[in-house]
Structure formats: C-alpha cells, structure tokens
Design an enzyme around this catalytic site. Structure first.
Site, short mmCIF file in Angstrom:
data_model
loop_
_atom_site.label_atom_id
_atom_site.label_comp_id
_atom_site.label_asym_id
_atom_site.label_seq_id
_atom_site.Cartn_x
_atom_site.Cartn_y
_atom_site.Cartn_z
CG HIS A 195 10.42 66.72 44.29
ND1 HIS A 195 9.11 67.15 44.24
CD2 HIS A 195 10.95 67.01 43.07
CE1 HIS A 195 8.86 67.68 43.05
NE2 HIS A 195 9.96 67.60 42.31
P1 AMP Z 1 8.75 69.03 39.08
O1 AMP Z 1 7.81 68.21 38.29
O2 AMP Z 1 9.89 68.24 39.66
O3 AMP Z 1 9.22 70.26 38.33
O4 AMP Z 1 7.94 69.53 40.36
C1 AMP Z 1 7.51 70.83 40.56
C2 AMP Z 1 6.79 70.84 41.88
O5 AMP Z 1 6.59 72.19 42.24
C3 AMP Z 1 5.43 70.16 41.86
O6 AMP Z 1 5.40 69.12 42.83
C4 AMP Z 1 4.46 71.29 42.19
O7 AMP Z 1 3.38 70.88 43.01
C5 AMP Z 1 5.36 72.28 42.91
N1 AMP Z 1 4.93 73.67 42.81
C6 AMP Z 1 4.53 74.35 41.71
N2 AMP Z 1 4.24 75.62 42.03
C7 AMP Z 1 4.47 75.75 43.36
C8 AMP Z 1 4.35 76.82 44.29
N3 AMP Z 1 3.92 78.04 43.91
N4 AMP Z 1 4.67 76.60 45.60
C9 AMP Z 1 5.08 75.38 45.98
N5 AMP Z 1 5.23 74.33 45.16
C10 AMP Z 1 4.91 74.51 43.87
#
Ligand code: AMP
Ligand code: ZN
Length: 103
Positions: free
Chosen positions: A99
């Site tokens: 991120h």
């Molecule tokens: P993590 O908890 O590090 O696995 O973060 C996953 C991130 O992916 C979260 O901040 C979600 O908001 C983001 N996310 C999930 N689905 C999508 C998507 N289709 N497009 C963009 N971001 C996404």
C-alpha cells in the site's frame, strides 16, 4: 490463481483504476481509499504474502520499490507518504501488495 481478486484485476477480468502496469507489476487505486492517495502495488505473479517471497522474487521486490519511487516523484507525494504491507489477519486479499498512502 482462481478466485483471487487481484489476479482477476491483473488479467483484466475485473476493472480497476490503473496507475501503472508492465509485465511484472500492476499499480491501481484502492477501491476504499484510506488517504487522499491510496495506491496498491501488486506483482503480476500470485505470491500470497510477504512470507511467501523466495530468493527468486527479490529482484521483483526491488522493482516494486523502484516503481514506488517513480510514483512518489511523478505524483509529487514526497512531502507525506508511507508504505504498508499487511499480513495474517490484517491481510484481506491473499495476493501480496504494497500500500502506498499519501496526502
Ligand atoms: P489488505 O488488507 O492489505 O489485504 O488490503 C486489501 C486492500 O485491497 C484493501 O484496502 C481494499 O480496499 C482493496 N481492494 C479490495 N478489492 C479491491 C478492488 N477490486 N479494487 C481495488 N482495491 C481493492
Ligand atoms: Zn492472485
């Protein structure tokens, strides 16, 4: 990897707000941004988590960091930015991603 949302984005099966992509890395905006700029840097290869990185992946990781340097410079985020990797129960999507959060 079947049923992996980030693999589907990589393969163009699900749309995303792309910022950058090449043969090894895709970069797109987080769907639920937690900062003004919330960008996800994702390897094309399905590697599940930070702990699954092997020696063969370290040049890829270096490349991800280089892409982040470019993004910070190009989008003029250098005054306030941070990088984050979630793991374990903090990791919602089981496909490695960095991120990049910035004001
Ligand atoms: P993590 O908890 O590090 O696995 O973060 C996953 C991130 O992916 C979260 O901040 C979600 O908001 C983001 N996310 C999930 N689905 C999508 C998507 N289709 N497009 C963009 N971001 C996404
Ligand atoms: Zn995947």
């Amino acid at each position: 990897m079947e049923n992996c949302i980030f693999c589907k984005i990589v393969q163009g099966e699900i749309n995303a707000n792309f910022v950058y992509r090449d043969g090894e890395i895709v970069v797109f905006r987080d769907i639920k941004p937690k900062a003004k700029h919330h960008i996800l840097v994702v390897p094309v290869e399905h590697v599940e988590s930070l702990l699954d990185l092997q020696d063969k992946h370290f040049s890829l990781l270096t490349k991800m960091i280089k892409v982040i340097q470019q993004l910070v410079k190009e989008h003029k985020l250098d005054s306030a930015y941070k990088l984050m990797v979630n793991g374990g129960k903090y990791q919602e999507v089981p496909h490695l991603h960095l991120h990049l959060l910035a004001d």
